[in-house]
Structures are given as C-alpha cells and as structure tokens.
Design a protein around this motif. Structure first.
Motif, short mmCIF file in Angstrom:
data_model
loop_
_atom_site.label_atom_id
_atom_site.label_comp_id
_atom_site.label_asym_id
_atom_site.label_seq_id
_atom_site.Cartn_x
_atom_site.Cartn_y
_atom_site.Cartn_z
N ASP A 130 42.31 -3.13 -65.94
CA ASP A 130 42.79 -4.47 -66.29
C ASP A 130 42.07 -4.97 -67.55
O ASP A 130 42.71 -5.51 -68.46
CB ASP A 130 42.57 -5.43 -65.12
N LYS A 131 40.77 -4.78 -67.61
CA LYS A 131 39.99 -5.23 -68.77
C LYS A 131 40.43 -4.46 -70.02
O LYS A 131 40.58 -5.05 -71.08
CB LYS A 131 38.49 -5.01 -68.49
N ALA A 171 33.08 2.77 -57.31
CA ALA A 171 33.83 3.25 -58.48
C ALA A 171 35.32 3.07 -58.26
O ALA A 171 36.05 2.67 -59.17
CB ALA A 171 33.49 4.72 -58.75
N HIS A 172 35.77 3.35 -57.04
CA HIS A 172 37.19 3.19 -56.72
C HIS A 172 37.59 1.72 -56.82
O HIS A 172 38.67 1.40 -57.30
CB HIS A 172 37.47 3.74 -55.32
N GLN A 173 36.71 0.83 -56.37
CA GLN A 173 36.99 -0.60 -56.45
C GLN A 173 36.99 -1.08 -57.90
O GLN A 173 37.76 -1.96 -58.27
CB GLN A 173 35.95 -1.41 -55.66
N ALA A 174 36.09 -0.50 -58.72
CA ALA A 174 35.95 -0.96 -60.10
C ALA A 174 37.07 -0.43 -60.99
O ALA A 174 37.35 -1.03 -62.03
CB ALA A 174 34.60 -0.52 -60.66
N GLN A 175 37.71 0.64 -60.60
CA GLN A 175 38.73 1.26 -61.44
C GLN A 175 39.85 0.29 -61.83
O GLN A 175 40.19 0.20 -63.01
CB GLN A 175 39.29 2.49 -60.73
N PRO A 176 40.43 -0.45 -60.89
CA PRO A 176 41.47 -1.40 -61.32
C PRO A 176 40.94 -2.49 -62.25
O PRO A 176 41.63 -2.92 -63.17
CB PRO A 176 41.97 -2.01 -60.00
#
Length: 154
Positions: A91-92, A82-87
């Motif tokens: 961005d999306k 989740a932490h990796q997906a947050q940026p």
C-alpha cells in the motif's frame, strides 16, 4: 575387643558363636571398605568431577533444546509479522508511486506553462532524435569510455 552390649543375647553354643563371629567379620569388612573409600580423595574427586560433568551436559542439552524452541517461536512470529506487513508495504509503495507520478505530471505541466516556445520545441526535437538514435548514442558513449580508459592507462 569390646564386650557385647548387655541387651544382645550371647551365643548358646560354639556353632552359633562362629556364625556371630563370621557376621561380625563381614560387617567389620564392610566398615573398613567404607572408611577406605572415604579416605581415597582422588577417587572421590574423580567421582565428583564425573557427576558435575554429567550434570553440565544435561543442563547444556536442556538449554540447547530451550533455545531451539525459542528460535522456532521467534521464526514463526517473524514470519507472521512479515505476512502482516506485506499489505502495508504494498500500500505504501503504491501511494509513493502515485505521488511520484503526480509530481512528474505536475512538473511536466509547469514546464509546458513556463518554458518559452523555442526551448520547448528544441527539447521536443532533442527527445525525438535521442529516441530514434538510441543505438548510435550507446555506441558513441561506449567509444568515449574506451578512449578515456585507454588514455588513462598511458
């Protein structure tokens, strides 16, 4: 009774003979107790059931511990993902917002180019009047909803 084997020495005197008899009685008593225990099926079944229950409880505790450890690992991994997906999500979302803003601007320019002047003027006046009279429009909409609700109850 049976005769002692020939390789065992015989008693030298009456006292030694009494000790051998006592020892033999003791051994015979232990043998009888062991045989009685083997023939007590109910007690053996209860012992076996207790052993199996104890093993099952130990296995359940092990499985519970392993499951808790695995759950903690998965929770940590999910948090990391989740932490990796947050940026990436941020961005999306930014890109989608930019695209939406661009499309709205493009639609506005197209409207300015294609709409006839009288329609543009009327639309502009209506938009200004709506902004200026927001409270009046809300009150009128609320009154309309209440009137429809009361009428429907009849």
């Amino acid at each position: 009774m049976t005769q002692p084997p020939h390789d065992e020495p015989t008693a030298a005197g009456p006292e030694e003979l009494r000790e051998q008899v006592e020892q033999t009685r003791h051994e015979l008593g232990e043998t009888v107790e062991a045989l009685a225990a083997k023939t007590d099926v109910k007690a053996r079944a209860q012992e076996k059931a207790a052993d199996v229950k104890e093993q099952a409880a130990a296995k359940a505790a092990d499985v519970k511990e392993q499951a808790a450890a695995k759950a903690a690992q998965l929770k940590d991994k999910a948090g990391g993902l989740a932490h990796q997906a947050q940026p990436l999500i941020k961005d999306k979302a930014t890109r989608v917002a930019d695209q939406t803003r661009d499309k709205a601007a493009q639609a506005g320019r197209l409207w300015q180019e294609k709409a006839p002047e009288p329609v543009r003027q009327t639309t502009a006046r209506t938009a200004r009047w709506t902004r200026d009279n927001r409270a009046l429009l809300l009150a009128g909409g609320t009154a309309l909803v209440l009137w429809l609700a009361c009428r429907r109850k009849r």
